[in-house]
Write a protein that holds these residues in place. Structure first.
Motif, PDB file in Angstrom:
ATOM      1  N   SER A 121       0.835  -1.204   0.000  1.00  0.00           N
ATOM      2  CA  SER A 121       0.000   0.000   0.000  1.00  0.00           C
ATOM      3  C   SER A 121       0.865   1.247   0.000  1.00  0.00           C
ATOM      4  CB  SER A 121      -0.926  -0.003   1.215  1.00  0.00           C
ATOM      5  OG  SER A 121      -1.874  -1.057   1.121  1.00  0.00           O
ATOM      6  N   LEU A 122       1.964   1.236   0.771  1.00  0.00           N
ATOM      7  CA  LEU A 122       2.888   2.386   0.790  1.00  0.00           C
ATOM      8  C   LEU A 122       3.445   2.648  -0.611  1.00  0.00           C
ATOM      9  CD1 LEU A 122       4.900   1.726   4.079  1.00  0.00           C
ATOM     10  CD2 LEU A 122       3.516   3.740   3.588  1.00  0.00           C
ATOM     11  N   ASP A 123       3.893   1.587  -1.279  1.00  0.00           N
ATOM     12  CA  ASP A 123       4.487   1.745  -2.602  1.00  0.00           C
ATOM     13  C   ASP A 123       3.446   2.189  -3.620  1.00  0.00           C
ATOM     14  OD1 ASP A 123       6.860   0.946  -1.499  1.00  0.00           O
ATOM     15  OD2 ASP A 123       6.653  -1.156  -2.126  1.00  0.00           O
ATOM     16  N   ALA A 124       2.208   1.648  -3.494  1.00  0.00           N
ATOM     17  CA  ALA A 124       1.150   2.031  -4.430  1.00  0.00           C
ATOM     18  C   ALA A 124       0.796   3.512  -4.279  1.00  0.00           C
ATOM     19  CB  ALA A 124      -0.089   1.156  -4.199  1.00  0.00           C
ATOM     20  N   ILE A 125       0.754   3.991  -3.044  1.00  0.00           N
ATOM     21  CA  ILE A 125       0.458   5.416  -2.808  1.00  0.00           C
ATOM     22  C   ILE A 125       1.591   6.288  -3.336  1.00  0.00           C
ATOM     23  CG2 ILE A 125       0.136   7.145  -1.003  1.00  0.00           C
ATOM     24  CD1 ILE A 125      -1.302   4.994   0.632  1.00  0.00           C
ATOM     25  N   ALA A 126       2.856   5.833  -3.152  1.00  0.00           N
ATOM     26  CA  ALA A 126       4.011   6.621  -3.597  1.00  0.00           C
ATOM     27  C   ALA A 126       4.018   6.776  -5.116  1.00  0.00           C
ATOM     28  CB  ALA A 126       5.301   5.955  -3.136  1.00  0.00           C
ATOM     29  N   ASP A 127       3.466   5.803  -5.850  1.00  0.00           N
ATOM     30  CA  ASP A 127       3.453   5.863  -7.307  1.00  0.00           C
ATOM     31  C   ASP A 127       2.191   6.510  -7.861  1.00  0.00           C
ATOM     32  OD1 ASP A 127       5.873   4.580  -7.290  1.00  0.00           O
ATOM     33  OD2 ASP A 127       5.002   2.574  -7.546  1.00  0.00           O
ATOM     34  N   SER A 128       1.307   6.995  -6.980  1.00  0.00           N
ATOM     35  CA  SER A 128       0.045   7.578  -7.437  1.00  0.00           C
ATOM     36  C   SER A 128       0.062   9.096  -7.290  1.00  0.00           C
ATOM     37  CB  SER A 128      -1.119   6.994  -6.631  1.00  0.00           C
ATOM     38  OG  SER A 128      -1.066   7.452  -5.296  1.00  0.00           O
ATOM     39  N   GLU A 129      -1.033   9.708  -7.700  1.00  0.00           N
ATOM     40  CA  GLU A 129      -1.157  11.160  -7.584  1.00  0.00           C
ATOM     41  C   GLU A 129      -1.430  11.598  -6.153  1.00  0.00           C
ATOM     42  OE1 GLU A 129      -4.234  12.225 -10.240  1.00  0.00           O
ATOM     43  OE2 GLU A 129      -3.106  11.703 -12.071  1.00  0.00           O
ATOM     44  N   ASN A 130      -1.780  10.643  -5.277  1.00  0.00           N
ATOM     45  CA  ASN A 130      -2.090  10.962  -3.877  1.00  0.00           C
ATOM     46  C   ASN A 130      -0.887  10.733  -2.972  1.00  0.00           C
ATOM     47  OD1 ASN A 130      -4.780  11.500  -4.565  1.00  0.00           O
ATOM     48  ND2 ASN A 130      -5.314   9.315  -4.406  1.00  0.00           N
ATOM     49  N   ALA A 131       0.316  10.891  -3.529  1.00  0.00           N
ATOM     50  CA  ALA A 131       1.512  10.590  -2.753  1.00  0.00           C
ATOM     51  C   ALA A 131       1.604  11.433  -1.491  1.00  0.00           C
ATOM     52  CB  ALA A 131       2.760  10.799  -3.611  1.00  0.00           C
ATOM     53  N   ARG A 132       1.069  12.692  -1.496  1.00  0.00           N
ATOM     54  CA  ARG A 132       1.158  13.587  -0.337  1.00  0.00           C
ATOM     55  C   ARG A 132      -0.139  13.602   0.472  1.00  0.00           C
ATOM     56  NH1 ARG A 132       6.116  13.910   1.261  1.00  0.00           N
ATOM     57  NH2 ARG A 132       7.543  14.299  -0.475  1.00  0.00           N
ATOM     58  N   ALA A 133      -1.106  12.802   0.052  1.00  0.00           N
ATOM     59  CA  ALA A 133      -2.367  12.725   0.821  1.00  0.00           C
ATOM     60  C   ALA A 133      -2.747  11.257   0.993  1.00  0.00           C
ATOM     61  CB  ALA A 133      -3.470  13.483   0.098  1.00  0.00           C
ATOM     62  N   GLY A 134      -1.715  10.435   1.199  1.00  0.00           N
ATOM     63  CA  GLY A 134      -1.939   9.008   1.292  1.00  0.00           C
ATOM     64  C   GLY A 134      -2.638   8.601   2.584  1.00  0.00           C
ATOM     65  N   LYS A 135      -3.533   7.643   2.454  1.00  0.00           N
ATOM     66  CA  LYS A 135      -4.242   7.132   3.624  1.00  0.00           C
ATOM     67  C   LYS A 135      -4.353   5.610   3.505  1.00  0.00           C
ATOM     68  CE  LYS A 135      -7.173  11.197   4.461  1.00  0.00           C
ATOM     69  NZ  LYS A 135      -8.583  11.679   4.575  1.00  0.00           N
ATOM     70  N   ILE A 136      -4.101   4.964   4.633  1.00  0.00           N
ATOM     71  CA  ILE A 136      -4.265   3.502   4.733  1.00  0.00           C
ATOM     72  C   ILE A 136      -5.204   3.220   5.899  1.00  0.00           C
ATOM     73  CG2 ILE A 136      -3.137   1.279   5.115  1.00  0.00           C
ATOM     74  CD1 ILE A 136      -0.588   2.468   3.955  1.00  0.00           C
ATOM     75  N   ASN A 137      -6.228   2.445   5.621  1.00  0.00           N
ATOM     76  CA  ASN A 137      -7.205   2.115   6.672  1.00  0.00           C
ATOM     77  C   ASN A 137      -7.205   0.594   6.878  1.00  0.00           C
ATOM     78  OD1 ASN A 137      -9.424   2.833   8.502  1.00  0.00           O
ATOM     79  ND2 ASN A 137     -10.650   1.585   7.106  1.00  0.00           N
ATOM     80  N   ILE A 138      -7.009   0.189   8.133  1.00  0.00           N
ATOM     81  CA  ILE A 138      -7.020  -1.240   8.491  1.00  0.00           C
ATOM     82  C   ILE A 138      -8.259  -1.493   9.341  1.00  0.00           C
ATOM     83  CG2 ILE A 138      -5.800  -3.133   9.612  1.00  0.00           C
ATOM     84  CD1 ILE A 138      -3.201  -1.656   9.128  1.00  0.00           C
ATOM     85  N   GLU A 139      -9.168  -2.300   8.810  1.00  0.00           N
ATOM     86  CA  GLU A 139     -10.428  -2.608   9.515  1.00  0.00           C
ATOM     87  C   GLU A 139     -10.449  -4.080   9.898  1.00  0.00           C
ATOM     88  OE1 GLU A 139     -14.926  -3.294   8.123  1.00  0.00           O
ATOM     89  OE2 GLU A 139     -14.219  -1.235   7.798  1.00  0.00           O
ATOM     90  N   LEU A 140     -10.685  -4.341  11.196  1.00  0.00           N
ATOM     91  CA  LEU A 140     -10.784  -5.703  11.701  1.00  0.00           C
ATOM     92  C   LEU A 140     -12.218  -5.936  12.149  1.00  0.00           C
ATOM     93  CD1 LEU A 140      -7.804  -4.480  12.901  1.00  0.00           C
ATOM     94  CD2 LEU A 140      -7.533  -6.933  13.238  1.00  0.00           C
ATOM     95  N   ASN A 141     -12.905  -6.854  11.457  1.00  0.00           N
ATOM     96  CA  ASN A 141     -14.317  -7.144  11.743  1.00  0.00           C
ATOM     97  C   ASN A 141     -14.400  -8.545  12.349  1.00  0.00           C
ATOM     98  OD1 ASN A 141     -17.054  -7.227  11.880  1.00  0.00           O
ATOM     99  ND2 ASN A 141     -17.415  -7.236   9.666  1.00  0.00           N
ATOM    100  N   PHE A 142     -14.624  -8.609  13.682  1.00  0.00           N
ATOM    101  CA  PHE A 142     -14.703  -9.881  14.388  1.00  0.00           C
ATOM    102  C   PHE A 142     -16.139 -10.401  14.335  1.00  0.00           C
ATOM    103  CE2 PHE A 142     -10.955  -7.877  16.129  1.00  0.00           C
ATOM    104  CZ  PHE A 142     -10.060  -8.933  16.256  1.00  0.00           C
ATOM    105  N   LYS A 143     -16.341 -11.526  13.611  1.00  0.00           N
ATOM    106  CA  LYS A 143     -17.657 -12.150  13.533  1.00  0.00           C
ATOM    107  C   LYS A 143     -17.706 -13.351  14.473  1.00  0.00           C
ATOM    108  CE  LYS A 143     -18.766 -10.536   8.891  1.00  0.00           C
ATOM    109  NZ  LYS A 143     -19.291 -10.916   7.558  1.00  0.00           N
ATOM    110  N   GLU A 144     -18.736 -14.195  14.316  1.00  0.00           N
ATOM    111  CA  GLU A 144     -18.930 -15.283  15.275  1.00  0.00           C
ATOM    112  C   GLU A 144     -17.799 -16.301  15.204  1.00  0.00           C
ATOM    113  OE1 GLU A 144     -22.373 -18.539  16.611  1.00  0.00           O
ATOM    114  OE2 GLU A 144     -22.617 -17.320  14.803  1.00  0.00           O
ATOM    115  N   PHE A 145     -17.393 -16.709  13.999  1.00  0.00           N
ATOM    116  CA  PHE A 145     -16.394 -17.756  13.872  1.00  0.00           C
ATOM    117  C   PHE A 145     -15.178 -17.339  13.044  1.00  0.00           C
ATOM    118  CE2 PHE A 145     -20.448 -20.147  14.290  1.00  0.00           C
ATOM    119  CZ  PHE A 145     -20.175 -20.764  15.501  1.00  0.00           C
ATOM    120  N   GLN A 146     -15.070 -16.086  12.638  1.00  0.00           N
ATOM    121  CA  GLN A 146     -13.937 -15.655  11.838  1.00  0.00           C
ATOM    122  C   GLN A 146     -13.725 -14.164  12.002  1.00  0.00           C
ATOM    123  OE1 GLN A 146     -15.883 -16.728   8.011  1.00  0.00           O
ATOM    124  NE2 GLN A 146     -15.411 -14.661   7.318  1.00  0.00           N
TER     125      GLN A 146
END
Length: 594
Positions: free
Chosen positions: A491-516
């Motif tokens: 994700s870091l490398d993909a943002i660095a090669d894009s037009e959003n290099a100075r406004a890069g954002k990475i979001n990590i979402e963890l969704n805990f369900k019943e069995f996974q």
């Protein structure tokens, strides 16, 4: 006094234990199914419970095989069955007849076992000879009334039951399917126990006008048509484990059973009488075993070879050729298998080497972050140690508590530095997967910590969101940590090669369900230019200095965890990529829901 009370308690306990009735199980042949047998014979057991003190009797229903096995295992002490099974069992286990049943519907006769050969009323079969080469159905090869009585009749008529019928289907119990097969045209005839047709007509499941009995006869006093000789009725027998005193009490109770007793009415009998002679059954069995082929199968084969010598030689030649061909195929298969095993071993070795190379590449890329992480604890250790030295060099009395506090801080920081080094070494070694309980939230924090300097240098924001109640997973800690670092670094490398290099954002979402737990790593980089399968293929890369191993290794690691891994472009109108991981909850056997 205490001893006296103890003796009284022991006597009371012993009297209670002695007063508990002994449990006995009576095996009964379940011609019409287990439930019918239980309903029929339970009142008889209750009658015996009342007339035989200190004993409690229970019904044990079953077919021939089940009762034979129960007798072998000692699960039943008594048996109510026909003379055929009795003679079969008496050759293996000591049995003694206690009483013979008097049939209720045949004026109390003691000879009420025979066979009725039944065909459809509109069929062309008039005699038993008409069934040559036809398909017949019977209950069991060991059933006296259901099959063996008919075999005795066929022997007396000069027929061989092994070759006379085209096919004999043994359908077991209950007996209803025998006549249903005749009705539906699946078989030409059915060999049934005496009164089977009449009982089913009385229950309203069949019409008597639809069927006909071959070789019909009706002895005096018998209410049903039969095709064979009648043999002695069912009897009540005991095993050798039953004491003579108990056998005598049971016999007396059976002989005294009134014909109008509820137990007799439910059991469909008119009472019990002394055991009658089984000579007719013994003669039948002797006849069934006398007419056996004099020549063995091998002699028949030899005779056929003599009469068809040329075909025999050809068969032997074909057998030899087939055997040699089979041996040659096995030899070639063994060669191919050895080659495949060796190739697989070499591929595994190369895969491990490539994985280590990828791990080394990742560690090289996060070298700056490693230096930053280690510099912090080293600087803290230096500061704490200098403060301790200054205090000790002072002329004032040393403060032991403050020195201990400083040493504890130094120890804490040195441990932290060791943990950083340990994590990096783990990424380099990448041994065989060792599944342990893992907190995935901790792994996410460690991954972000190792890449924190790179994130700060590129001014990329990273956020973590948690949904549901967190739980542990069973995972290879080092392998899963490598996957998370790989995906965040992509994700870091993909943002660095894009037009959003100075406004890069990475979001990590963890969704805990019943069995996974589902982990989504979303960025606003340039997204995928090709489909996910192509991107995750081994040695495919979009980076100038890439090896094309990172995503392939990620996919393999998640597969080892029985998880699910996929990549796709964002679907919310924003340019970027989403990496999705699904991992099972600790101990869960439920499949992953995608």
């Amino acid at each position: 006094m205490s001893r006296l009370l103890l003796c009284i308690c022991v006597l009371l306990f012993s009297s209670v234990a002695w007063s508990k009735p002994q449990q006995f199980y009576v095996g009964v042949l379940a011609n019409w199914g287990h439930q019918h047998a239980i309903e029929r014979w339970t009142p008889m057991m209750e009658y015996l419970n009342e007339h035989v003190p200190d004993a409690e009797f229970h019904v044990y229903p079953g077919n021939f095989e089940a009762l034979n096995l129960a007798m072998e295992l000692g699960q039943i002490q008594f048996i109510i069955t026909n003379p055929g099974q009795y003679l079969y069992l008496s050759n293996q286990y000591p049995l003694s007849w206690l009483a013979t049943m008097r049939s209720k519907r045949h004026n109390g006769t003691t000879s009420a076992i025979g066979s009725a050969i039944i065909v459809k009323a509109d069929s062309n079969y008039r005699t038993l000879y008409d069934l040559k080469g036809k398909v017949v159905a019977a209950s069991d090869p060991h059933a006296l009334g259901g099959y063996q009585a008919t075999v005795g009749l066929m022997h007396s008529l000069g027929m061989d039951p092994d070759t006379f019928f085209g096919e004999t289907k043994f359908l077991g119990f209950p007996l209803d399917p025998l006549l249903y097969q005749v009705r539906d045209g699946n078989v030409d005839a059915a060999i049934t126990p005496l009164c089977t047709l009449e009982d089913m007509v009385a229950r309203g499941v069949l019409k008597s006008s639809d069927f006909r009995v071959l070789n019909p006869s009706r002895p005096d006093g018998v209410e049903c048509q039969c095709s064979t000789t009648l043999y002695p009725n069912w009897s009540f027998a005991a095993t050798e484990s039953v004491s003579p005193e108990l056998s005598k009490e049971i016999t007396q109770a059976l002989l005294e059973l009134p014909s109008d007793s509820p137990a007799a009415i439910k059991a469909q009998l008119k009472g019990w009488t002394s055991p009658i002679s089984q000579l007719a059954v013994i003669k039948l069995f002797k006849e069934l075993h006398v007419k056996t082929p004099d020549s063995s199968r091998w002699e028949a084969v030899k005779k056929w070879l003599e009469e068809n010598r040329h075909w025999g030689i050809l068969s032997v030649f074909v057998f030899i050729i087939a055997t040699l061909y089979h041996l040659w195929i096995e030899y070639r298969f063994h060669q191919k298998s050895s080659s495949l095993i060796e190739s697989e071993r070499q591929l595994k070795q190369q895969a491990v080497a490539l994985e280590r190379l990828q791990s080394a590449s990742i560690v090289g890329e996060i070298g700056a972050g490693l230096a930053h992480e280690i510099n912090q604890p080293i600087a803290a250790i230096t500061s704490y140690s200098e403060g301790g030295i200054m205090r000790l060099q002072g002329k004032q009395q040393a403060d032991v508590e403050s020195c201990i506090e400083l040493l504890e801080k130094i120890h804490k920081q040195s441990t932290r530095a060791g943990e950083v080094v340990h994590r990096i070494r783990g990424l380099l070694k990448r041994r065989e997967a060792v599944m342990v309980d893992v907190n995935i939230l901790t792994l996410v924090e460690e991954s972000i910590s190792l890449l924190r300097l790179e994130l700060a240098r590129r001014e990329i924001q990273i956020n973590t969101q948690i949904k549901g109640e967190p739980f542990f997973i069973s995972a290879d800690r080092v392998g899963l940590l490598q996957v998370l670092i790989n995906l965040i670094k992509n994700s870091l490398d993909a943002i660095a090669d894009s037009e959003n290099a100075r406004a890069g954002k990475i979001n990590i979402e963890l969704n805990f369900k019943e069995f996974q737990v589902n982990v989504h790593i979303t960025d606003n980089g340039q997204g995928l230019a090709m489909d996910s399968d192509t991107v995750m293929a081994t040695f495919y890369t979009t980076k100038v200095d890439g090896l094309g191993l990172g995503l392939a290794i990620c996919k393999e690691v998640i597969s080892d965890h029985d998880g699910h891994f996929m990549l796709c472009n964002r679907d919310d109108g924003v340019l970027g990529c989403v990496a999705m991981l699904s991992l099972k909850k600790r101990g869960s056997e439920a499949p992953i829901e995608v």
